[in-house]
Design a protein around this motif. Sequence first.
Motif, short mmCIF file in Angstrom:
data_model
loop_
_atom_site.label_atom_id
_atom_site.label_comp_id
_atom_site.label_asym_id
_atom_site.label_seq_id
_atom_site.Cartn_x
_atom_site.Cartn_y
_atom_site.Cartn_z
N ILE A 156 8.17 -1.83 -3.69
CA ILE A 156 8.33 -0.44 -3.24
C ILE A 156 9.69 0.10 -3.71
CG2 ILE A 156 8.64 1.03 -1.22
CD1 ILE A 156 6.56 -0.72 0.20
N GLY A 157 10.73 -0.69 -3.55
CA GLY A 157 12.05 -0.26 -3.99
C GLY A 157 12.12 -0.02 -5.49
N ALA A 158 11.46 -0.87 -6.26
CA ALA A 158 11.47 -0.71 -7.72
C ALA A 158 10.70 0.55 -8.13
CB ALA A 158 10.85 -1.95 -8.37
N GLU A 159 9.55 0.79 -7.52
CA GLU A 159 8.79 2.01 -7.82
C GLU A 159 9.60 3.25 -7.45
OE1 GLU A 159 6.13 2.75 -9.44
OE2 GLU A 159 5.23 0.78 -9.70
N PHE A 160 10.29 3.21 -6.31
CA PHE A 160 11.12 4.33 -5.90
C PHE A 160 12.24 4.59 -6.91
CE2 PHE A 160 14.79 6.16 -3.76
CZ PHE A 160 14.22 7.30 -3.22
N VAL A 181 15.45 -3.75 -10.88
CA VAL A 181 15.44 -3.51 -9.43
C VAL A 181 14.40 -4.38 -8.75
CG1 VAL A 181 14.97 -1.76 -7.66
CG2 VAL A 181 16.38 -1.18 -9.62
N ASP A 182 13.24 -4.57 -9.37
CA ASP A 182 12.21 -5.41 -8.77
C ASP A 182 12.69 -6.85 -8.65
OD1 ASP A 182 9.64 -5.77 -7.64
OD2 ASP A 182 8.89 -6.57 -9.54
N ILE A 183 13.29 -7.38 -9.70
CA ILE A 183 13.78 -8.76 -9.65
C ILE A 183 14.88 -8.90 -8.61
CG2 ILE A 183 15.05 -10.51 -10.96
CD1 ILE A 183 13.44 -9.59 -13.44
N ALA A 214 0.83 -1.21 0.00
CA ALA A 214 0.00 0.00 0.00
C ALA A 214 0.87 1.26 0.00
CB ALA A 214 -0.93 0.00 1.21
N TYR A 215 2.05 1.16 0.56
CA TYR A 215 2.95 2.32 0.60
C TYR A 215 3.55 2.64 -0.77
CZ TYR A 215 2.57 1.87 5.62
OH TYR A 215 2.08 1.79 6.90
N SER A 216 3.42 1.74 -1.73
CA SER A 216 3.97 2.01 -3.06
C SER A 216 3.00 2.82 -3.92
CB SER A 216 4.32 0.71 -3.78
OG SER A 216 3.16 0.03 -4.18
N ILE A 217 1.78 3.03 -3.46
CA ILE A 217 0.80 3.75 -4.27
C ILE A 217 1.25 5.19 -4.57
CG2 ILE A 217 -1.58 4.63 -4.31
CD1 ILE A 217 -2.38 2.02 -2.88
N PRO A 218 1.71 5.96 -3.57
CA PRO A 218 2.20 7.31 -3.92
C PRO A 218 3.41 7.28 -4.86
CG PRO A 218 1.89 7.12 -1.55
CD PRO A 218 1.72 5.75 -2.13
#
Length: 181
Positions: free
Chosen positions: A93-97, A65-67, A30-34
């Motif tokens: 979250i890390g990949a979205e960032f 990064v996601d993998i 849920a924290y990756s939404i923003p």
Amino acid sequence: LKVISPLMARWLVETPGTGQAVDSYLQIDAYSIPLAGVTFACAALLISLGKTRALVPMTAILVVVDIALNYIFIFGKLGFPALGMRGAAVGSIGAEFAAGAFLIWYIRRTFGDSRYGFFCIGKLDHRVSELFGRLAAPIAGLRFVQDLRWFVFFLIIERLGASVLAIANIVYTCYLVFCIP
């Protein structure tokens, strides 16, 4: 999402262990939404300006990064604890960032701070916010329906067993990486 996911997992997922894993994933993801909002906004800006060149490396950064982070956090590599399904959420979250940070860097490098005033904080114009809301509502509705379709698909697959669900998730991830423009 943080409030509804425990209820959804309990009511909709047949296997208790899978339901708990889904809830633990959604509680973190849920924290990756923003962050996803920043990525979508930057990508939309670049598309509207006809500067889509940065979207290919952004997608590559997102995938790599996601993998990498999923491998590290799911299985507990490089000294990190094995988090299982929660590790997948941390990886997302890390990949979205990383993708959002790359796009912000690219926009600042390409357009500078002053040309369009992208990163200048000014007075909030409620009319512009309302206009953006009206423009974004159909796109958000479409995305919701698309995600709901996959959610129902995975609910059906979940009833076939954990190994079938795992295979379906791998196929779905490949679909997202290679088939979504």
